[in-house]
Design a protein around this motif. Structure first.
Motif, PDB file in Angstrom:
ATOM      1  N   SER A  27       0.836  -1.199   0.000  1.00  0.00           N
ATOM      2  CA  SER A  27       0.000   0.000   0.000  1.00  0.00           C
ATOM      3  C   SER A  27       0.869   1.248   0.000  1.00  0.00           C
ATOM      4  O   SER A  27       2.051   1.200   0.397  1.00  0.00           O
ATOM      5  N   PRO A  28       0.326   2.397  -0.428  1.00  0.00           N
ATOM      6  CA  PRO A  28       1.125   3.635  -0.404  1.00  0.00           C
ATOM      7  C   PRO A  28       1.686   3.953   0.981  1.00  0.00           C
ATOM      8  O   PRO A  28       2.829   4.401   1.106  1.00  0.00           O
ATOM      9  N   VAL A  31       4.633   1.635   1.659  1.00  0.00           N
ATOM     10  CA  VAL A  31       5.801   2.008   0.861  1.00  0.00           C
ATOM     11  C   VAL A  31       6.463   3.262   1.437  1.00  0.00           C
ATOM     12  O   VAL A  31       7.705   3.370   1.490  1.00  0.00           O
ATOM     13  N   LYS A  32       5.647   4.224   1.905  1.00  0.00           N
ATOM     14  CA  LYS A  32       6.215   5.429   2.530  1.00  0.00           C
ATOM     15  C   LYS A  32       7.022   5.071   3.771  1.00  0.00           C
ATOM     16  O   LYS A  32       8.104   5.621   4.013  1.00  0.00           O
ATOM     17  N   SER A  35      10.230   3.624   2.779  1.00  0.00           N
ATOM     18  CA  SER A  35      11.108   4.674   2.259  1.00  0.00           C
ATOM     19  C   SER A  35      11.821   5.405   3.396  1.00  0.00           C
ATOM     20  O   SER A  35      13.023   5.707   3.313  1.00  0.00           O
ATOM     21  N   ALA A  58      10.186   2.250  -6.192  1.00  0.00           N
ATOM     22  CA  ALA A  58       9.589   2.883  -7.375  1.00  0.00           C
ATOM     23  C   ALA A  58       8.892   1.837  -8.243  1.00  0.00           C
ATOM     24  O   ALA A  58       7.807   2.076  -8.787  1.00  0.00           O
ATOM     25  N   ARG A  61       5.611   0.950  -6.642  1.00  0.00           N
ATOM     26  CA  ARG A  61       4.586   1.979  -6.887  1.00  0.00           C
ATOM     27  C   ARG A  61       3.980   1.836  -8.280  1.00  0.00           C
ATOM     28  O   ARG A  61       2.799   2.101  -8.485  1.00  0.00           O
ATOM     29  N   SER A  62       4.773   1.400  -9.244  1.00  0.00           N
ATOM     30  CA  SER A  62       4.279   1.231 -10.615  1.00  0.00           C
ATOM     31  C   SER A  62       3.756  -0.189 -10.864  1.00  0.00           C
ATOM     32  O   SER A  62       3.438  -0.544 -11.999  1.00  0.00           O
ATOM     33  N   LYS A  63       3.726  -1.002  -9.792  1.00  0.00           N
ATOM     34  CA  LYS A  63       3.204  -2.376  -9.826  1.00  0.00           C
ATOM     35  C   LYS A  63       4.034  -3.301 -10.731  1.00  0.00           C
ATOM     36  O   LYS A  63       3.536  -4.292 -11.248  1.00  0.00           O
TER      37      LYS A  63
END
Length: 593
Positions: A27-28, A31-32, A35, A58, A61-63
């Motif tokens: 999930s976003p 991922v954050k 990071s 990255a 995020r772009s799957k």
């Protein structure tokens, strides 16, 4: 979590599973957080590894999970002790559907970062999906100790408890949080799955409706509503729900399970061969229990190659009930290959002699299965040194789309497997010695009662009306430990004769005994399928949404079977109907249909 031999009873026909597990490791928000972890570890000596991990995020995020895994592996090549890199790799492998590799990477990450409870949560969620329930429970409790009241983790713990059949604990786990988080569709959905597993579909339906009222786009709840609507008689509505849910699937696993449900609904509606073609999803590698076959030959696809004169291997799949069910197509295949070719048939070892007797021109042998990291791999060692080599192989159930494209293509016959005539003669004599009265063979449960499967089987005490039929002698055909059930019957004055054989392993004797009996009764488990396949007089209790009817009012695979279809999951009426039918045949003195 190592490779283990797989007992045949562990492999059964796949069915739609309730979807309740929440959380997305990619999930976003997740991922954050990763990071930030990567930035915090950005020492100069780790600069290249940090670059690779940022590139991996990255890709997530772009799957592009394959690229993400590649970048994570590059980071691990620089430092194999990098726990964050193992975590990123695990996420990429999970999202790509490589569940065995994902669980190994999560374990490595947790070993290196034992205080990172997010890893414990991700690993616990995946362990639940793969059936490692004890491990999943411990990991989720670890996470909740650090993050009490976390909705996703509490929800997932309830799913684990549900799958352990600890329904009271699952409800209590959810109840307290629902009181605080009444607007959480995730919790209402999972509460519905607990009720659904127990067979209370009407109540479960209300909880799925509540989840959808809170979030109309909640794919899990829509899929679960489909699984409740179908047995309640709304098959068209169930299909619409599944098809609407599919675009919202959160993982390859969810997509595959929704496609599986759609295939079964298509078959329930009689949309063949469309349903059989859709049923190929059972082999999707995203399903942990999907069969993989280790054969040094290409898969046969009839649109690409005429099979006449070729050397073809047919591999039985799933459980032994399915091998008997889908084996009804083997005569068609043998005829299609012809005398200039050769058919090889791999079945469960207890069925080898019976299939060889039935198909004398074929070569029949046993397959073997190993479960490795939650995945089934099937081997056929009896053709390892075969010369000349096989031209191709085909899964047994895939023959249905080829040879059973219409209801009319199902043969009108009384069974197809041939029993041993010597054993048949022996069992007829044994039954005669029991005295006068019709001889009734009884099955009542499966050896596998995981999760929702148990709602398809009745407790033994409910069979009392059948067991006490005047003029009938009951014969126990139920394998497994049923000593408590038999003791209960004996205490009630019911006579049940248990034959002196191993009812689980001596299938040649069980088949002959079934044919010798006046009638065999039970749900659609292996023993009842065996009785039907050898042409025994078979009465089958069926679920309201049993797809094997293929939209008809007969059982096309075994057209001579008499069935007693239950309303929802209430057994009372079906068992009383069986008792009435037994009374009639006792009175007539002739049970043969």
């Amino acid at each position: 979590m190592t490779a283990t031999p797989l007992a045949p009873e562990q492999v059964h026909a796949l069915g739609p599973a309730a979807q309740g597990v929440a959380g997305d490791a990619a999930s976003p928000e997740a991922v954050k957080k990763l990071s930030r972890q990567i930035a915090g570890s950005g020492l100069k000596t780790q600069k290249k590894a940090v670059e690779r991990l940022r590139a991996a995020l990255a890709a997530i995020r772009s799957k592009d999970f394959a690229l993400g895994a590649q970048r994570a592996l590059e980071a691990l090549a620089l430092n194999e002790k990098n726990g964050v890199a193992w975590h990123v790799l695990a996420i990429c492998q999970e999202k790509a559907g490589n569940l065995a590799q994902a669980i190994q990477a999560y374990e490595a990450a947790l070993q290196l970062l034992p205080n990172e409870t997010d890893i414990a949560h991700d690993l616990g969620r995946l362990a639940q999906q793969l059936g490692y329930l004890d491990i999943a429970e411990k990991l989720l409790l670890k996470y909740l100790n650090a993050n009490p009241g976390h909705i996703e983790a509490t929800n997932n713990l309830a799913c684990v408890l549900r799958d352990q059949k600890r329904y009271g604990d699952a409800v209590e786990t959810l109840r307290g949080l629902i009181a605080l988080e009444t607007g959480s569709p995730i919790l209402w959905n999972t509460l519905g799955t607990v009720l659904s597993d127990q067979g209370d579909l009407a109540t479960a339906l209300t909880f799925f409706e509540e989840a959808l009222s809170l979030d109309p786009g909640f794919a899990k709840a829509r899929y679960n509503r489909a699984n409740a609507r179908s047995p309640l008689g709304d098959t068209d509505g169930a299909l619409a729900d599944v098809e609407a849910a599919m675009p919202g699937a959160e993982s390859p696993y969810e997509t595959a399970m929704m496609r599986m449900a759609r295939a079964m609904l298509l078959m329930s509606l009689g949309r063949i061969p469309e349903g059989f073609e859709a049923y190929e999803v059972r082999l999707d590698r995203s399903i942990p229990d999907a069969m993989r076959v280790a054969i040094d030959a290409p898969r046969w696809r009839p649109e690409d190659e005429d099979i006449r004169g070729r050397r073809l291997m047919v591999v039985g799949e799933q459980g032994i009930a399915d091998e008997m069910l889908f084996g009804t197509c083997l005569t068609d295949l043998v005829d299609a290959v012809g005398a200039d070719g050769q058919v090889f048939i791999a079945v469960e070892k207890r069925l080898v002699e019976m299939f060889q007797r039935t198909f004398p021109t074929a070569v029949v042998g046993a397959h073997r299965a190993v479960k490795l990291e939650g995945r089934i791999t099937r081997y056929v060692p009896f053709v390892d040194d075969l010369e000349p080599k096989l031209d191709a192989w085909v899964p047994m159930a895939s023959l249905m789309a080829i040879y059973r494209s219409t209801i009319q293509s199902f043969p009108d016959r009384r069974g197809y497997l041939k029993v041993d005539p010597v054993r048949l003669k022996r069992w007829k004599a044994e039954l005669e010695a029991l005295g006068s009265g019709i001889k009734v063979g009884l099955h009542w449960k499966s050896l596998v009662l995981d999760g929702a499967r148990q709602r398809y089987f009745s407790s033994f005490d409910r069979w009392e009306p059948v067991l006490t039929t005047p003029g009938a002698i009951m014969v126990n055909l139920q394998c497994g430990d049923v000593s408590d059930d038999l003791a209960m019957a004996e205490a009630a004055g019911v006579r049940i004769w248990t034959p002196p054989i191993n009812l689980k392993d001596d299938l040649e004797d069980v088949a002959a005994l079934s044919l010798a009996l006046d009638v065999v009764i039970g749900p659609g488990i292996a023993g009842v399928n065996l009785a039907a396949a050898v042409g025994a007089n078979t009465w089958m209790t069926t679920a309201p949404d049993d797809w094997h009817f293929l939209g008809t009012d007969v059982y096309p695979f075994y057209p001579h079977v008499r069935f007693f279809r239950r309303a929802s999951y209430d057994w009372s009426d079906a068992i009383l109907q069986i008792r009435e039918a037994l009374d009639q045949v006792v009175l007539a003195g002739n049970v043969r249909s």
